[in-house]
Design a protein around this motif. Structure first.
Motif, PDB file in Angstrom:
ATOM      1  N   TYR A  93       3.083 -22.002  14.068  1.00 43.65           N
ATOM      2  CA  TYR A  93       3.877 -21.591  15.233  1.00 43.65           C
ATOM      3  C   TYR A  93       3.484 -20.254  15.850  1.00 43.65           C
ATOM      4  N   LEU A  94       2.706 -19.419  15.168  1.00 46.85           N
ATOM      5  CA  LEU A  94       2.236 -18.196  15.836  1.00 46.85           C
ATOM      6  C   LEU A  94       0.863 -18.476  16.449  1.00 46.85           C
ATOM      7  N   ALA A  95      -0.109 -18.814  15.599  1.00 45.34           N
ATOM      8  CA  ALA A  95      -1.467 -19.044  16.119  1.00 45.34           C
ATOM      9  C   ALA A  95      -1.517 -20.283  17.015  1.00 45.34           C
ATOM     10  N   CYS A 123      -4.473 -17.271  12.541  1.00 49.11           N
ATOM     11  CA  CYS A 123      -3.527 -16.155  12.463  1.00 49.11           C
ATOM     12  C   CYS A 123      -3.389 -15.555  13.859  1.00 49.11           C
ATOM     13  N   LEU A 124      -2.320 -14.813  14.064  1.00 48.20           N
ATOM     14  CA  LEU A 124      -2.066 -14.189  15.367  1.00 48.20           C
ATOM     15  C   LEU A 124      -2.096 -12.672  15.195  1.00 48.20           C
ATOM     16  N   CYS A 125      -2.991 -12.005  15.931  1.00 45.79           N
ATOM     17  CA  CYS A 125      -3.194 -10.562  15.755  1.00 45.79           C
ATOM     18  C   CYS A 125      -2.670  -9.792  16.962  1.00 45.79           C
ATOM     19  N   ILE A 126      -1.446  -9.308  16.859  1.00 48.67           N
ATOM     20  CA  ILE A 126      -0.873  -8.487  17.926  1.00 48.67           C
ATOM     21  C   ILE A 126      -0.614  -7.067  17.418  1.00 48.67           C
ATOM     22  N   THR A 127       0.091  -6.959  16.282  1.00 51.01           N
ATOM     23  CA  THR A 127       0.516  -5.646  15.772  1.00 51.01           C
ATOM     24  C   THR A 127      -0.675  -4.759  15.396  1.00 51.01           C
ATOM     25  N   GLU A 128      -0.529  -3.474  15.706  1.00 52.74           N
ATOM     26  CA  GLU A 128      -1.576  -2.499  15.376  1.00 52.74           C
ATOM     27  C   GLU A 128      -0.981  -1.384  14.523  1.00 52.74           C
ATOM     28  N   PHE A 130      -0.654   1.557  15.093  1.00 55.42           N
ATOM     29  CA  PHE A 130       0.103   2.533  15.890  1.00 55.42           C
ATOM     30  C   PHE A 130       1.421   1.968  16.394  1.00 55.42           C
ATOM     31  N   GLY A 131       1.674   0.686  16.193  1.00 57.63           N
ATOM     32  CA  GLY A 131       2.960   0.153  16.638  1.00 57.63           C
ATOM     33  C   GLY A 131       2.960  -1.347  16.826  1.00 57.63           C
ATOM     34  N   GLY A 132       4.142  -1.939  16.560  1.00 56.74           N
ATOM     35  CA  GLY A 132       4.294  -3.384  16.688  1.00 56.74           C
ATOM     36  C   GLY A 132       5.261  -3.759  17.796  1.00 56.74           C
ATOM     37  N   SER A 133       6.439  -3.103  17.815  1.00 56.79           N
ATOM     38  CA  SER A 133       7.438  -3.446  18.844  1.00 56.79           C
ATOM     39  C   SER A 133       6.882  -3.165  20.237  1.00 56.79           C
ATOM     40  N   ASP A 134       6.149  -2.068  20.352  1.00 55.88           N
ATOM     41  CA  ASP A 134       5.603  -1.658  21.655  1.00 55.88           C
ATOM     42  C   ASP A 134       4.263  -2.358  21.902  1.00 55.88           C
ATOM     43  N   VAL A 135       4.346  -3.647  22.244  1.00 57.78           N
ATOM     44  CA  VAL A 135       3.128  -4.454  22.419  1.00 57.78           C
ATOM     45  C   VAL A 135       2.228  -3.863  23.506  1.00 57.78           C
ATOM     46  N   LYS A 155      -5.934  -4.124  13.731  1.00 56.76           N
ATOM     47  CA  LYS A 155      -4.642  -4.818  13.690  1.00 56.76           C
ATOM     48  C   LYS A 155      -4.096  -4.681  12.277  1.00 56.76           C
ATOM     49  N   THR A 156      -2.777  -4.757  12.152  1.00 59.51           N
ATOM     50  CA  THR A 156      -2.218  -4.685  10.797  1.00 59.51           C
ATOM     51  C   THR A 156      -1.030  -5.622  10.649  1.00 59.51           C
ATOM     52  N   PHE A 157      -0.634  -5.842   9.387  1.00 55.73           N
ATOM     53  CA  PHE A 157       0.478  -6.751   9.038  1.00 55.73           C
ATOM     54  C   PHE A 157       0.218  -8.170   9.530  1.00 55.73           C
ATOM     55  N   ILE A 158      -1.030  -8.626   9.518  1.00 49.92           N
ATOM     56  CA  ILE A 158      -1.326  -9.946  10.076  1.00 49.92           C
ATOM     57  C   ILE A 158      -1.220 -11.032   8.996  1.00 49.92           C
ATOM     58  N   THR A 159      -0.258 -11.940   9.186  1.00 53.27           N
ATOM     59  CA  THR A 159      -0.055 -13.054   8.254  1.00 53.27           C
ATOM     60  C   THR A 159      -1.239 -14.013   8.360  1.00 53.27           C
ATOM     61  N   ASN A 160      -1.774 -14.439   7.230  1.00 52.35           N
ATOM     62  CA  ASN A 160      -3.017 -15.242   7.152  1.00 52.35           C
ATOM     63  C   ASN A 160      -4.211 -14.411   7.640  1.00 52.35           C
ATOM     64  N   ASP A 200      -1.047  -4.820  -0.183  1.00 51.40           N
ATOM     65  CA  ASP A 200      -0.338  -5.043  -1.443  1.00 51.40           C
ATOM     66  C   ASP A 200       1.157  -4.857  -1.179  1.00 51.40           C
ATOM     67  N   LYS A 201       1.869  -5.980  -0.962  1.00 51.44           N
ATOM     68  CA  LYS A 201       3.264  -5.888  -0.529  1.00 51.44           C
ATOM     69  C   LYS A 201       4.243  -6.066  -1.693  1.00 51.44           C
ATOM     70  N   LEU A 202       5.499  -5.662  -1.434  1.00 46.56           N
ATOM     71  CA  LEU A 202       6.556  -5.876  -2.429  1.00 46.56           C
ATOM     72  C   LEU A 202       6.953  -7.349  -2.486  1.00 46.56           C
ATOM     73  N   GLY A 203       7.061  -7.973  -1.314  1.00 49.74           N
ATOM     74  CA  GLY A 203       7.496  -9.371  -1.269  1.00 49.74           C
ATOM     75  C   GLY A 203       6.470 -10.221  -0.536  1.00 49.74           C
ATOM     76  N   TRP A 204       6.838 -11.493  -0.280  1.00 48.12           N
ATOM     77  CA  TRP A 204       5.938 -12.429   0.417  1.00 48.12           C
ATOM     78  C   TRP A 204       4.533 -12.370  -0.196  1.00 48.12           C
ATOM     79  N   ARG A 205       4.464 -12.323  -1.517  1.00 49.32           N
ATOM     80  CA  ARG A 205       3.179 -12.025  -2.157  1.00 49.32           C
ATOM     81  C   ARG A 205       2.174 -13.178  -2.062  1.00 49.32           C
ATOM     82  N   ASP A 208      -1.243 -13.802   2.529  1.00 51.09           N
ATOM     83  CA  ASP A 208      -2.266 -12.764   2.677  1.00 51.09           C
ATOM     84  C   ASP A 208      -2.029 -11.994   3.975  1.00 51.09           C
ATOM     85  N   THR A 209      -1.166 -10.993   3.892  1.00 50.38           N
ATOM     86  CA  THR A 209      -0.917 -10.132   5.047  1.00 50.38           C
ATOM     87  C   THR A 209      -2.069  -9.131   5.119  1.00 50.38           C
ATOM     88  N   GLY A 210      -2.763  -9.085   6.253  1.00 46.98           N
ATOM     89  CA  GLY A 210      -3.998  -8.306   6.282  1.00 46.98           C
ATOM     90  C   GLY A 210      -4.048  -7.212   7.328  1.00 46.98           C
TER      91      GLY A 210
HETATM   92  C1  LIG Z   1       5.127  -9.319   6.208  1.00 44.10           C
HETATM   93  C2  LIG Z   1       4.815  -9.101   7.654  1.00 44.10           C
HETATM   94  C3  LIG Z   1       4.080 -10.054   8.350  1.00 44.10           C
HETATM   95  C4  LIG Z   1       3.753  -9.844   9.695  1.00 44.10           C
HETATM   96  N1  LIG Z   1       2.973 -10.767  10.356  1.00 44.10           N
HETATM   97  C5  LIG Z   1       2.508 -10.467  11.606  1.00 44.10           C
HETATM   98  C6  LIG Z   1       1.556 -11.327  12.264  1.00 44.10           C
HETATM   99  O1  LIG Z   1       1.177 -12.396  11.755  1.00 44.10           O
HETATM  100  N2  LIG Z   1       1.072 -10.939  13.467  1.00 44.10           N
HETATM  101  C7  LIG Z   1       1.454  -9.773  14.080  1.00 44.10           C
HETATM  102  O2  LIG Z   1       0.962  -9.484  15.157  1.00 44.10           O
HETATM  103  N3  LIG Z   1       2.365  -8.954  13.489  1.00 44.10           N
HETATM  104  C8  LIG Z   1       2.892  -9.270  12.277  1.00 44.10           C
HETATM  105  N4  LIG Z   1       3.805  -8.431  11.664  1.00 44.10           N
HETATM  106  C9  LIG Z   1       4.186  -7.200  12.342  1.00 44.10           C
HETATM  107  C10 LIG Z   1       5.591  -7.203  12.899  1.00 44.10           C
HETATM  108  O3  LIG Z   1       5.660  -8.033  14.022  1.00 44.10           O
HETATM  109  C11 LIG Z   1       5.893  -5.733  13.200  1.00 44.10           C
HETATM  110  O4  LIG Z   1       6.121  -5.112  11.962  1.00 44.10           O
HETATM  111  C12 LIG Z   1       7.048  -5.573  14.119  1.00 44.10           C
HETATM  112  O5  LIG Z   1       6.681  -5.975  15.411  1.00 44.10           O
HETATM  113  C13 LIG Z   1       7.540  -4.112  14.166  1.00 44.10           C
HETATM  114  O6  LIG Z   1       6.487  -3.262  14.435  1.00 44.10           O
HETATM  115  P1  LIG Z   1       6.224  -1.963  13.529  1.00 44.10           P
HETATM  116  O7  LIG Z   1       6.226  -2.377  12.102  1.00 44.10           O
HETATM  117  O8  LIG Z   1       5.024  -1.286  14.059  1.00 44.10           O
HETATM  118  O9  LIG Z   1       7.497  -1.060  13.748  1.00 44.10           O
HETATM  119  P2  LIG Z   1       7.784  -0.089  15.014  1.00 44.10           P
HETATM  120  O10 LIG Z   1       7.529  -0.832  16.285  1.00 44.10           O
HETATM  121  O11 LIG Z   1       7.049   1.193  14.823  1.00 44.10           O
HETATM  122  O12 LIG Z   1       9.322   0.141  14.804  1.00 44.10           O
HETATM  123  C14 LIG Z   1       9.848   1.036  13.804  1.00 44.10           C
HETATM  124  C15 LIG Z   1      11.354   0.977  13.846  1.00 44.10           C
HETATM  125  O13 LIG Z   1      11.832   1.402  15.127  1.00 44.10           O
HETATM  126  C16 LIG Z   1      12.681   0.417  15.695  1.00 44.10           C
HETATM  127  N5  LIG Z   1      12.466   0.369  17.147  1.00 44.10           N
HETATM  128  C17 LIG Z   1      11.299   0.148  17.793  1.00 44.10           C
HETATM  129  N6  LIG Z   1      11.488   0.178  19.118  1.00 44.10           N
HETATM  130  C18 LIG Z   1      12.805   0.409  19.315  1.00 44.10           C
HETATM  131  C19 LIG Z   1      13.625   0.548  20.480  1.00 44.10           C
HETATM  132  N7  LIG Z   1      13.112   0.433  21.711  1.00 44.10           N
HETATM  133  N8  LIG Z   1      14.925   0.792  20.303  1.00 44.10           N
HETATM  134  C20 LIG Z   1      15.457   0.916  19.061  1.00 44.10           C
HETATM  135  N9  LIG Z   1      14.736   0.775  17.922  1.00 44.10           N
HETATM  136  C21 LIG Z   1      13.430   0.532  18.047  1.00 44.10           C
HETATM  137  C22 LIG Z   1      12.272  -0.892  15.042  1.00 44.10           C
HETATM  138  O14 LIG Z   1      13.341  -1.834  15.023  1.00 44.10           O
HETATM  139  C23 LIG Z   1      11.909  -0.436  13.631  1.00 44.10           C
HETATM  140  O15 LIG Z   1      13.062  -0.344  12.824  1.00 44.10           O
HETATM  141  C24 LIG Z   1       4.194  -8.655  10.344  1.00 44.10           C
HETATM  142  C25 LIG Z   1       4.961  -7.719   9.652  1.00 44.10           C
HETATM  143  C26 LIG Z   1       5.267  -7.932   8.328  1.00 44.10           C
HETATM  144  C27 LIG Z   1       6.073  -6.877   7.616  1.00 44.10           C
END
Ligand SMILES: Cc1cc2nc3c(=O)[nH]c(=O)nc-3n(C[C@H](O)[C@H](O)[C@H](O)COP(=O)(O)OP(=O)(O)OC[C@H]3O[C@@H](n4cnc5c(N)ncnc54)[C@H](O)[C@@H]3O)c2cc1C
Length: 303
Positions: A93-95, A123-128, A130-135, A155-160, A200-205, A208-210
């Motif tokens: 569902y991601l890739a 696998c789907l590589c979005i997160t870096e 430097f940040g995940g929420s801020d695509v 990229k980081t935290f990439i599942t598969n 090396d994660k605590l859970g989801w062992r 392969d999160t890469g």
């Molecule tokens: C096990 C695992 C598997 C994953 N698999 C994938 C994958 O396959 N592909 C992929 O691309 N990514 C993957 N991710 C990444 C995941 O999508 C990101 O961790 C997530 O998007 C959050 O990004 P971040 O960790 O950089 O946290 P940040 O974006 O740095 O956020 C840090 C904290 O700030 C909060 N925050 C951020 N912005 C705001 C805001 N505007 N207002 C209030 N609070 C805010 C967040 O809720 C969080 O608590 C995975 C992560 C994990 C842990």
């Protein structure tokens, strides 16, 4: 019959649950320990058609309604390995969602069809780092040079992220345009310049999160998916399904945990009674069951 599930859905649930018990559960402990899900199970999922439930028949899928996906996700949580479940749904569902929605016919034949059969894992590589929420703030770039794009970044935290065969990668083709300058590419794992490290994660062992580095990775222009600079809207559209998936995973995992707890309470005797007979604990379970029902219903209504 339930409001959401038909007899056909129930039949699918039962057969998938039996399949997981027989083919997956006996291996879970090993995969949790090694952090590596063996290839044969991907192929078995493919043979059974489980990766294709949501995809067009033209590419080997079954094109079924979204409640089959709900069942797929719910039952995966019952094998008691969040990592195994994540590996399966991240592929399916991601890739594969990006391949199905943005891929052209050639890309679908090369990547979507073998993803449905379980021969190729994605696998789907979005997160870096430097940040995940801020695509829109991603820093990876893809610079066009003749008939190629050159990808640089990480990229980081990439599942598969370590054992998959191809990567769906988001990178900036026009960094000066911010979130309007992102594009999506499909990249073969064996392309020179790609290196991956398992976290090396605590859970989801079992999963392969890469962390993945792209060092002057040259790919053909034909690996661009959809239109250049439209990556941000593509990602945001698919986040809707991905968020629903995470919600369903959460309610299904909670339900499994609650069932496990209730069974433990029935078995555990304290002060000459099973602890399930203590009123304060029964109140707690009743409250949790009500909370769970609210979440589950919300997810079903959203589906
Ligand atoms: C096990 C695992 C598997 C994953 N698999 C994938 C994958 O396959 N592909 C992929 O691309 N990514 C993957 N991710 C990444 C995941 O999508 C990101 O961790 C997530 O998007 C959050 O990004 P971040 O960790 O950089 O946290 P940040 O974006 O740095 O956020 C840090 C904290 O700030 C909060 N925050 C951020 N912005 C705001 C805001 N505007 N207002 C209030 N609070 C805010 C967040 O809720 C969080 O608590 C995975 C992560 C994990 C842990």
């Amino acid at each position: 019959m339930s409001f959401y599930f038909t007899e056909e859905h129930d039949f699918f649930r039962k057969s998938f649950r039996d399949f997981l018990q027989k083919e997956v559960v006996p291996h879970i402990e090993k995969w949790e320990e090694t952090g590596h899900i063996e290839r044969f199970i991907w192929e078995k999922f493919g043979e059974m058609g489980y990766f294709g439930i949501n995809y067009p028949e033209k590419y080997g899928g079954m094109d079924l309604d979204l409640f089959y996906t709900v069942i797929f996700l719910e039952e995966l949580q019952r094998v008691n390995s969040g990592g195994f479940a994540a590996a399966m749904w991240a592929h399916a569902y991601l890739a594969m969602t990006h391949l199905n929605k943005e891929g052209n016919h050639k890309q679908k034949e090369k990547y979507l069809a073998p993803s449905i059969t379980g021969e190729k894992i994605g696998c789907l590589c979005i997160t870096e780092p430097f940040g995940g929420s801020d695509v829109g703030g991603m820093r990876s770039t893809a610079v066009k040079k003749g008939d190629s794009y050159i990808i640089n970044g990480s990229k980081t935290f990439i599942t598969n992220g370590v054992y998959s065969d191809y990567l769906i990668v988001a990178a900036k083709t026009s960094p000066e345009l911010g979130n309007k300058g992102i594009s999506i590419f499909v990249v073969d794992r064996d392309t020179p310049g790609i290196s991956a490290t398992k976290l090396d994660k605590l859970g989801w062992r079992a999963s392969d999160t890469g962390e993945i580095a792209f060092d002057n990775v040259e790919i053909p222009v034909g690996n661009l998916m959809g239109e250049e600079n439209k990556g941000f809207p593509y990602i945001m559209q698919h986040f809707a399904l991905e968020r629903l998936i995470m919600g369903i995973n959460a309610h299904a995992r909670s339900e499994w945990a609650l069932e496990y707890t209730i069974q433990y309470m029935k078995d555990r005797v304290c002060f000459v009674k099973p602890i399930s007979q203590f009123q304060a604990l029964r109140h707690k379970i009743a409250d949790l069951t009500a909370d769970l029902d609210v979440c589950k219903t919300y997810n079903y209504v959203t589906t």
